[in-house]
Design an enzyme around this catalytic site. Structure first.
Site, PDB file in Angstrom:
ATOM      1  CG  HIS A 117      -0.089  -3.509  -0.431  1.00  0.00           C
ATOM      2  ND1 HIS A 117      -0.092  -4.154   0.869  1.00  0.00           N
ATOM      3  CD2 HIS A 117      -1.168  -2.782  -0.459  1.00  0.00           C
ATOM      4  CE1 HIS A 117      -1.079  -3.532   1.671  1.00  0.00           C
ATOM      5  NE2 HIS A 117      -1.706  -2.689   0.886  1.00  0.00           N
ATOM      6  CG  HIS A 123       2.844  22.433  -2.883  1.00  0.00           C
ATOM      7  ND1 HIS A 123       2.131  21.645  -3.649  1.00  0.00           N
ATOM      8  CD2 HIS A 123       3.651  23.084  -3.471  1.00  0.00           C
ATOM      9  CE1 HIS A 123       2.643  21.656  -4.938  1.00  0.00           C
ATOM     10  NE2 HIS A 123       3.507  22.562  -4.830  1.00  0.00           N
TER      11      HIS A 123
END
Length: 139
Positions: A20, A106
Site C-alpha cells: 500500500h 517536473h
C-alpha cells in the site's frame, strides 16, 4: 502460461511486490532514471510503445490509489494529460475508488522517481509524459 493481460515478467514481478502506497513510474523515453531505481526498459523506437498503451496494461494489474503528474504537462502536453485524466476517471469506476491526482513540478517528479520501486521506460516522445502510480489496496 499466465492468463492475464500483462505478460512482461519484470513488470508483473514489481507489481506483485508492491504494498500500500508504494509507487512505480511510467516514463517517456527521456526521463532520467536514478541508478538506484530498477529500470524496466520497454522503449523500442520513438513512440513504441507509447505511454498510454503501457498505462492501460499496467492498471489492469495494479490497484491505483493516486497518481502524480508534472505541472508542466498542463501547458506543454494537454492532449496526453486529457487522455490520462479520462483513463483515471474510467479506472475509478472499474476499481470503485477515488484516485487522487496531484501535480508537482517536473523537477520534483524526477526527484520522486528515486522512491519508485521501478521506472518503466516507454518509447513515448512527447513532453512531460510521465506518471507516478501509487499502489492501493483491493479491500
Amino acid at each position: 502460461m499466465k492468463k492475464g493481460v500483462l505478460l512482461h515478467s519484470g513488470i508483473s514481478a514489481v507489481i506483485s511486490h508492491l504494498g500500500h502506497t508504494d509507487q512505480i513510474a511510467l516514463s517517456d523515453a527521456g526521463l532520467p532514471i536514478p541508478s538506484s531505481t530498477q529500470r524496466i526498459d520497454l522503449a523500442l523506437t520513438q513512440g513504441t510503445p507509447d505511454l498510454l498503451s503501457v498505462f492501460d496494461v499496467v492498471v489492469q494489474e495494479l490497484q491505483v490509489e493516486a497518481i502524480i503528474l508534472a505541472t508542466e504537462i498542463i501547458e506543454h502536453n494537454p492532449q496526453i494529460r486529457e487522455q490520462i485524466i479520462k483513463r483515471i476517471a474510467d479506472l475509478e469506476t472499474q476499481q470503485g475508488n477515488v484516485i487522487t491526482v496531484k501535480y508537482v513540478s517536473h523537477n520534483i517528479l524526477k526527484e520522486k522517481t528515486k522512491e519508485s520501486k521501478a521506472v518503466i521506460r516507454t518509447g513515448e516522445c512527447t513532453p512531460y509524459a510521465n506518471i507516478l502510480l501509487y499502489s492501493g489496496v483491493t479491500f
